[in-house]
Motif scaffolding. Sequence first.
Motif, mmCIF file in Angstrom:
data_model
loop_
_atom_site.group_PDB
_atom_site.id
_atom_site.type_symbol
_atom_site.label_atom_id
_atom_site.label_comp_id
_atom_site.label_asym_id
_atom_site.label_seq_id
_atom_site.Cartn_x
_atom_site.Cartn_y
_atom_site.Cartn_z
ATOM 1 N N MET A 13 0.810 -1.208 0.000
ATOM 2 C CA MET A 13 0.000 0.000 0.000
ATOM 3 C C MET A 13 0.854 1.273 0.000
ATOM 4 O O MET A 13 0.400 2.325 -0.458
ATOM 5 C CB MET A 13 -0.928 0.012 1.223
ATOM 6 C CG MET A 13 -1.988 -1.075 1.209
ATOM 7 S SD MET A 13 -3.241 -0.849 -0.071
ATOM 8 C CE MET A 13 -4.217 0.454 0.654
ATOM 9 N N VAL A 14 2.070 1.197 0.514
ATOM 10 C CA VAL A 14 2.933 2.383 0.567
ATOM 11 C C VAL A 14 4.000 2.338 -0.516
ATOM 12 O O VAL A 14 4.975 3.094 -0.445
ATOM 13 C CB VAL A 14 3.584 2.532 1.958
ATOM 14 C CG1 VAL A 14 2.535 2.687 3.027
ATOM 15 C CG2 VAL A 14 4.499 1.356 2.276
ATOM 16 N N ARG A 15 3.831 1.487 -1.521
ATOM 17 C CA ARG A 15 4.826 1.398 -2.592
ATOM 18 C C ARG A 15 5.049 2.737 -3.289
ATOM 19 O O ARG A 15 6.199 3.087 -3.589
ATOM 20 C CB ARG A 15 4.419 0.329 -3.608
ATOM 21 C CG ARG A 15 5.484 0.123 -4.696
ATOM 22 C CD ARG A 15 5.110 -0.966 -5.676
ATOM 23 N NE ARG A 15 5.225 -2.270 -5.062
ATOM 24 C CZ ARG A 15 4.223 -3.101 -4.856
ATOM 25 N NH1 ARG A 15 2.982 -2.733 -5.198
ATOM 26 N NH2 ARG A 15 4.393 -4.279 -4.306
ATOM 27 N N PRO A 16 4.007 3.548 -3.578
ATOM 28 C CA PRO A 16 4.281 4.869 -4.187
ATOM 29 C C PRO A 16 5.186 5.746 -3.326
ATOM 30 O O PRO A 16 6.040 6.465 -3.859
ATOM 31 C CB PRO A 16 2.876 5.475 -4.337
ATOM 32 C CG PRO A 16 1.964 4.308 -4.426
ATOM 33 C CD PRO A 16 2.552 3.279 -3.517
ATOM 34 N N SER A 17 5.013 5.696 -2.017
ATOM 35 C CA SER A 17 5.884 6.486 -1.140
ATOM 36 C C SER A 17 7.315 5.957 -1.166
ATOM 37 O O SER A 17 8.275 6.731 -1.111
ATOM 38 C CB SER A 17 5.343 6.468 0.294
ATOM 39 O OG SER A 17 4.091 7.089 0.359
ATOM 40 N N LEU A 18 7.467 4.650 -1.251
ATOM 41 C CA LEU A 18 8.808 4.070 -1.342
ATOM 42 C C LEU A 18 9.486 4.490 -2.643
ATOM 43 O O LEU A 18 10.683 4.801 -2.659
ATOM 44 C CB LEU A 18 8.723 2.544 -1.257
ATOM 45 C CG LEU A 18 8.346 1.963 0.107
ATOM 46 C CD1 LEU A 18 8.128 0.461 0.009
ATOM 47 C CD2 LEU A 18 9.436 2.268 1.128
ATOM 48 N N VAL A 19 8.721 4.505 -3.724
ATOM 49 C CA VAL A 19 9.285 4.943 -5.002
ATOM 50 C C VAL A 19 9.681 6.417 -4.935
ATOM 51 O O VAL A 19 10.749 6.820 -5.410
ATOM 52 C CB VAL A 19 8.279 4.697 -6.147
ATOM 53 C CG1 VAL A 19 8.782 5.309 -7.454
ATOM 54 C CG2 VAL A 19 8.049 3.200 -6.322
ATOM 55 N N LEU A 20 8.821 7.230 -4.320
ATOM 56 C CA LEU A 20 9.117 8.653 -4.195
ATOM 57 C C LEU A 20 10.392 8.878 -3.393
ATOM 58 O O LEU A 20 11.277 9.649 -3.820
ATOM 59 C CB LEU A 20 7.939 9.361 -3.517
ATOM 60 C CG LEU A 20 8.129 10.850 -3.224
ATOM 61 C CD1 LEU A 20 8.218 11.642 -4.518
ATOM 62 C CD2 LEU A 20 6.993 11.373 -2.353
ATOM 63 N N THR A 21 10.516 8.242 -2.242
ATOM 64 C CA THR A 21 11.722 8.412 -1.434
ATOM 65 C C THR A 21 12.950 7.862 -2.147
ATOM 66 O O THR A 21 14.050 8.402 -1.999
ATOM 67 C CB THR A 21 11.545 7.717 -0.075
ATOM 68 O OG1 THR A 21 11.157 6.349 -0.282
ATOM 69 C CG2 THR A 21 10.482 8.409 0.744
ATOM 70 N N ALA A 22 12.774 6.799 -2.922
ATOM 71 C CA ALA A 22 13.910 6.249 -3.663
ATOM 72 C C ALA A 22 14.387 7.220 -4.743
ATOM 73 O O ALA A 22 15.593 7.402 -4.947
ATOM 74 C CB ALA A 22 13.535 4.907 -4.286
ATOM 75 N N VAL A 23 13.449 7.861 -5.431
ATOM 76 C CA VAL A 23 13.829 8.843 -6.457
ATOM 77 C C VAL A 23 14.558 10.019 -5.815
ATOM 78 O O VAL A 23 15.602 10.479 -6.311
ATOM 79 C CB VAL A 23 12.587 9.325 -7.232
ATOM 80 C CG1 VAL A 23 12.928 10.502 -8.137
ATOM 81 C CG2 VAL A 23 12.009 8.188 -8.059
ATOM 82 N N PHE A 24 14.020 10.513 -4.704
ATOM 83 C CA PHE A 24 14.704 11.596 -3.994
ATOM 84 C C PHE A 24 16.106 11.171 -3.562
ATOM 85 O O PHE A 24 17.052 11.967 -3.591
ATOM 86 C CB PHE A 24 13.890 12.015 -2.772
ATOM 87 C CG PHE A 24 12.666 12.820 -3.106
ATOM 88 C CD1 PHE A 24 12.516 13.386 -4.361
ATOM 89 C CD2 PHE A 24 11.662 13.001 -2.170
ATOM 90 C CE1 PHE A 24 11.386 14.133 -4.684
ATOM 91 C CE2 PHE A 24 10.527 13.744 -2.470
ATOM 92 C CZ PHE A 24 10.400 14.311 -3.733
ATOM 93 N N SER A 25 16.244 9.924 -3.149
ATOM 94 C CA SER A 25 17.544 9.430 -2.700
ATOM 95 C C SER A 25 18.526 9.321 -3.858
ATOM 96 O O SER A 25 19.720 9.610 -3.695
ATOM 97 C CB SER A 25 17.380 8.067 -2.020
ATOM 98 O OG SER A 25 16.521 8.159 -0.900
ATOM 99 N N VAL A 26 18.045 8.897 -5.018
ATOM 100 C CA VAL A 26 18.921 8.832 -6.199
ATOM 101 C C VAL A 26 19.416 10.225 -6.576
ATOM 102 O O VAL A 26 20.605 10.437 -6.855
ATOM 103 C CB VAL A 26 18.169 8.178 -7.382
ATOM 104 C CG1 VAL A 26 18.957 8.325 -8.675
ATOM 105 C CG2 VAL A 26 17.918 6.709 -7.089
ATOM 106 N N ILE A 27 18.503 11.186 -6.569
ATOM 107 C CA ILE A 27 18.887 12.568 -6.881
ATOM 108 C C ILE A 27 19.891 13.085 -5.854
ATOM 109 O O ILE A 27 20.906 13.698 -6.198
ATOM 110 C CB ILE A 27 17.640 13.465 -6.927
ATOM 111 C CG1 ILE A 27 16.717 13.031 -8.077
ATOM 112 C CG2 ILE A 27 18.030 14.931 -7.088
ATOM 113 C CD1 ILE A 27 15.397 13.765 -8.097
ATOM 114 N N GLY A 28 19.614 12.835 -4.569
ATOM 115 C CA GLY A 28 20.531 13.298 -3.531
ATOM 116 C C GLY A 28 21.884 12.630 -3.596
ATOM 117 O O GLY A 28 22.913 13.256 -3.301
#
Length: 307
Positions: free
Chosen positions: A220-235
Amino acid sequence: MTATQLPSVAAARGRARRRRRPSPSRAALPLLAPFCLLFGVFFLLPIGYAVQESLYTVHRSGLGFGTPERVFAGFDNYAKVFDDGVFLTGVRRLLLFGFVQVPIMLGLALLLALLLDGAAARWKPFFRLVYFLPYAVPGVIAAIVWAFLYTPQISPFGLDLLAEDVVLGSIGNIVTWTWTGFNMLVIYSALQAVPRDIYEAAAIDGAGPLRIAWQIKIPMVRPSLVLTAVFSVIGTLQLFNEPSVLSDVTTSVPKDYTPLMWSLQVALDRNDYALGSAIAVVLAVLTGGLSLLFLRLSSWMTARGAR
């Protein structure tokens, strides 16, 4: 007025009211204008200026004492970015860093969020604050504090955590300590939006806490995991504060340790703003490309799992 004229009059009045009533898109324009203005001035305009600067170079005649002349260089500066192995070495270092650090950080953030969301959790506001506090500390200040803890002469760990073969892991520890709480809060907020009835129905069917977490909460929280992962890749690709602070403490972290550090060194120390702009543009394109690739891969894996 006859009865046949009444519908036409009502229709005309309806059209007049629709003309007077502003459309939702037009009504939103005044609200979006401040954001668009700031976005253009502080984001799009600097990017455009960096791209423009990267296409020029400065020539000096007379053994460097002549009047500098700004000339169009085309893609020569971009060729220099890849001719020098510093950029590619820094990118490989960051990819290794992200491959190890990002899963550990997001795994810890997910674990903490699941623990806080559990029915047996106590003092949730207190622990939310404790987990989030490291993010509230400015990154430079946190890096300075950790640099003192890493220094062998005063470190309480009794280890040389600034040695060349372990300093990348030491930087990863700082980043993980700083950003785990932020990512935890994003995931925890997504968990709070899941209806409690789903958990109750699963518990009635005999599902335990671990099964509910694995088969219900995490999907259910997979979209949030994807969002945090994208932010982490950028960072990760924009890593700067932590290695920049440690470069003043140890020789294991040179001034060109990451592409962003190298860009700053070229622009300020060498006074070559054109090459520094080219490095920044290439790094921005690489960051956008990897983020898009990760999003496409996540979408493909989600679609495949849904089958």
